[in-house]
Design a protein around this motif. Sequence first.
Motif, PDB file in Angstrom:
ATOM      1  N   ALA A   3      -2.074  13.130  -6.683  1.00 59.20           N
ATOM      2  CA  ALA A   3      -1.942  12.248  -5.451  1.00 59.20           C
ATOM      3  C   ALA A   3      -1.897  10.724  -6.327  1.00 59.20           C
ATOM      4  N   PHE A   4      -4.070  10.654  -6.465  1.00 62.31           N
ATOM      5  CA  PHE A   4      -3.515   9.264  -7.499  1.00 62.31           C
ATOM      6  C   PHE A   4      -3.011   8.327  -8.330  1.00 62.31           C
ATOM      7  N   ALA A   5      -2.497   9.717  -8.765  1.00 63.06           N
ATOM      8  CA  ALA A   5      -1.799   9.436  -9.931  1.00 63.06           C
ATOM      9  C   ALA A   5      -0.154   9.129  -9.900  1.00 63.06           C
ATOM     10  N   GLU A   6       0.198   9.652  -8.705  1.00 62.87           N
ATOM     11  CA  GLU A   6       1.070   9.535  -8.166  1.00 62.87           C
ATOM     12  C   GLU A   6       1.683   7.816  -7.421  1.00 62.87           C
ATOM     13  N   LEU A   7       0.055   7.658  -6.892  1.00 66.32           N
ATOM     14  CA  LEU A   7       0.299   6.810  -6.753  1.00 66.32           C
ATOM     15  C   LEU A   7       0.491   5.178  -6.747  1.00 66.32           C
ATOM     16  N   LEU A   8       0.168   6.019  -8.762  1.00 69.88           N
ATOM     17  CA  LEU A   8      -0.229   5.088  -9.761  1.00 69.88           C
ATOM     18  C   LEU A   8       1.393   4.619 -10.005  1.00 69.88           C
ATOM     19  N   ARG A  22       3.747   0.079   1.469  1.00 74.79           N
ATOM     20  CA  ARG A  22       3.947   0.706   2.298  1.00 74.79           C
ATOM     21  C   ARG A  22       3.755   2.416   2.027  1.00 74.79           C
ATOM     22  N   LEU A  23       3.345   2.281   0.053  1.00 76.98           N
ATOM     23  CA  LEU A  23       3.029   3.315  -0.568  1.00 76.98           C
ATOM     24  C   LEU A  23       1.620   3.198  -0.001  1.00 76.98           C
ATOM     25  N   LEU A  24       0.936   2.254  -0.248  1.00 80.03           N
ATOM     26  CA  LEU A  24      -0.311   1.656  -0.292  1.00 80.03           C
ATOM     27  C   LEU A  24      -0.935   2.702   0.952  1.00 80.03           C
ATOM     28  N   VAL A  25      -0.909   2.156   2.305  1.00 77.80           N
ATOM     29  CA  VAL A  25      -0.670   2.520   3.983  1.00 77.80           C
ATOM     30  C   VAL A  25      -0.464   4.113   3.758  1.00 77.80           C
ATOM     31  N   ASP A  26       0.654   4.374   3.370  1.00 80.97           N
ATOM     32  CA  ASP A  26       0.531   6.135   3.137  1.00 80.97           C
ATOM     33  C   ASP A  26      -0.802   6.690   2.481  1.00 80.97           C
ATOM     34  N   TYR A  27      -0.690   6.210   1.716  1.00 81.86           N
ATOM     35  CA  TYR A  27      -2.576   6.876   0.576  1.00 81.86           C
ATOM     36  C   TYR A  27      -3.058   6.994   1.632  1.00 81.86           C
ATOM     37  N   ILE A 145      -1.823  -2.681 -12.234  1.00 80.26           N
ATOM     38  CA  ILE A 145      -0.542  -1.965 -11.318  1.00 80.26           C
ATOM     39  C   ILE A 145      -0.190  -2.922 -10.433  1.00 80.26           C
ATOM     40  N   GLY A 146      -0.200  -4.107 -11.198  1.00 77.92           N
ATOM     41  CA  GLY A 146       0.726  -4.826 -10.447  1.00 77.92           C
ATOM     42  C   GLY A 146       0.363  -5.263  -9.100  1.00 77.92           C
ATOM     43  N   VAL A 147      -1.230  -4.954  -8.927  1.00 79.77           N
ATOM     44  CA  VAL A 147      -1.147  -4.676  -6.953  1.00 79.77           C
ATOM     45  C   VAL A 147      -2.795  -5.579  -7.371  1.00 79.77           C
ATOM     46  N   SER A 148      -2.630  -6.994  -6.106  1.00 78.53           N
ATOM     47  CA  SER A 148      -3.962  -8.070  -6.183  1.00 78.53           C
ATOM     48  C   SER A 148      -4.892  -7.257  -5.518  1.00 78.53           C
ATOM     49  N   ALA A 149      -6.392  -7.510  -5.090  1.00 79.25           N
ATOM     50  CA  ALA A 149      -6.826  -6.900  -4.153  1.00 79.25           C
ATOM     51  C   ALA A 149      -6.261  -7.364  -2.715  1.00 79.25           C
ATOM     52  N   ARG A 150      -5.908  -8.829  -3.027  1.00 76.09           N
ATOM     53  CA  ARG A 150      -4.842  -9.391  -1.599  1.00 76.09           C
ATOM     54  C   ARG A 150      -4.502  -8.836  -1.349  1.00 76.09           C
ATOM     55  N   LEU A 151      -3.461  -7.686  -1.279  1.00 74.23           N
ATOM     56  CA  LEU A 151      -2.216  -6.991  -1.576  1.00 74.23           C
ATOM     57  C   LEU A 151      -2.910  -5.709  -0.649  1.00 74.23           C
ATOM     58  N   ALA A 152      -4.299  -5.285  -1.207  1.00 75.53           N
ATOM     59  CA  ALA A 152      -4.290  -3.503  -1.302  1.00 75.53           C
ATOM     60  C   ALA A 152      -5.508  -4.091   0.338  1.00 75.53           C
ATOM     61  N   LYS A 153      -6.077  -5.210   0.785  1.00 73.26           N
ATOM     62  CA  LYS A 153      -6.490  -5.756   2.303  1.00 73.26           C
ATOM     63  C   LYS A 153      -5.211  -6.152   2.549  1.00 73.26           C
ATOM     64  N   GLN A 154      -4.713  -6.546   2.963  1.00 66.52           N
ATOM     65  CA  GLN A 154      -3.479  -6.496   3.777  1.00 66.52           C
ATOM     66  C   GLN A 154      -2.855  -4.873   3.914  1.00 66.52           C
ATOM     67  N   ALA A 155      -2.713  -4.524   2.933  1.00 59.11           N
ATOM     68  CA  ALA A 155      -2.202  -2.978   3.389  1.00 59.11           C
ATOM     69  C   ALA A 155      -3.438  -1.374   4.564  1.00 59.11           C
TER      70      ALA A 155
END
Length: 537
Positions: A3-8, A22-27, A145-155
Amino acid sequence: MRAFAELLGRLVLTPQRTAKIRLLVDYFRTTPDPSRGYALAAIAGTLSLNTVKPALIRDLLLERMDEVLFHYSYDYVGDLAETVSLAWEPPREVAPADIPLGEVVEKLQRAGRSEVRSLVREMLDRLDSSGRFAFLKLATGGLRIGVSARLAKQALAEMGGKDIGEIERLWHGLSPPYLPLFLWLTGEGEMPVLKTPAVFHPVMLATPVEQNDLQGLDPADFAAEWKWDGIRVQLANVGGFRRLYSRSGDEISSAFPEILEAVDFAGVIDGELLVGGTMRTDRATGSFADLQQRLNRKTVNRKLLADYPAFIRGYDMLFWGERDIRPEPFHIRRKALADLIDAASPEHFDLSPLVPFSSWEELDRLRSDPPDPVIEGVMLKRLDSPYLSGRMKGPWFKWKRAPFNIDAVLMYAQRGHGKRSSYYSDFTFGVWAEGEGGAMLVPVGKAYFGFTDAELEILDRFVRDNTVERFGPVRAVRAEPDAGFVVEVAFEGINRSTRHKSGVAMRFPRIARLRPDKLPREADRLETLEAMIGARA
């Protein structure tokens, strides 16, 4: 790991911000603890691992693969993790397994130096191709992977229906795998209570001044102050806990002990971290190149402390003691900050001075010719603006000096990462200097952005068609007076540097334009860059 590999993989191939969230939230919703917490830490850059050296991974593959075939494969693929994940052949009796990410991370964290080799071999044998790729990126610290910490926090905020400001306030008081955080987000627990109150608060950001932005705005409604060429920081001293954070929220306290020791006031201030002398001492403020001597260090010795003393030039105040003054207008916060700094250590704190002006035209002239080479422009702040986290247009503007521009010649290229791993997208460029045998190119900088996808295709094709030497993953390209590729490079600043052979170091270089209309002999000379330094001084 599947699942982690697919997310990346999906994050790398998804350019839209909302789709990434949306991908991060689903994961995060579907992955159990502690795996989702470790995934969050890996993406946000807070995961601490004893990283595996690329040489060890290469050696393991060469145990099972011909060396010549490996080099051909690596050259074609351009990425070590991807090469190994595709070429690795597990023993026939070992069936691929879906090992939880949490188990993989905890095994890596527990492994001693003598155990790492066998652990990596075991993981490569047991995981499938996509799992191997994710594992190697994780283990080598190469997760881009083009994802910032801020984006992860938004998720996280969207997942739990929370305000991102609440996530930001908690973030630096928690650690992977973030079990209390996820319990709160899923409604299974209370909001985590932090052990230390000196936590990071999201900073207020300015928008760049663009054409016509200032038309219709009254200069009398704004204060202007110099924008200094250091790094934005936040200093907190609350309840006896002292912390220094970068603008992204990374704690950098251990690298600047003299500042924390000098804090004799309670509250939270926003400012610029610089080295050299404050305006309250006789020593000049150092350049960004000087500041780099102190950055990214876990500890500092006496010589660094003496040669590059650090201080904070205050911009704003968030808390005065325990009182939150962010809702107060800027001119009130500024007065409070001035009073605080006036009583603070003169060697470690000063106040960024305001710039008197009566019209936008007058401020434009001042911006273009500042009184100190460490100034990179001006900041504009509405006098009535509260301190709001994030970037919104209107309250604060940044108006930088026009960037420097030179014409340079491509000299070396290297493949990029992620979706650029099959392109030569990281470029070293040079200018002409006088050598013993006449004019020669000397490298002066590197750039890996600024060009469009169409321009990247042109640059990549040139590298492939004009490679003259190979140094591992690096390609030397044809660069002669009458044959080569000229690019226009823009950069924010330039300083002398003893760490670079050319003697100069650029700040934020980027490729602004391709110049196929120019021959390499028409590119700039090193003296031009040295003159820029002299003009600033």
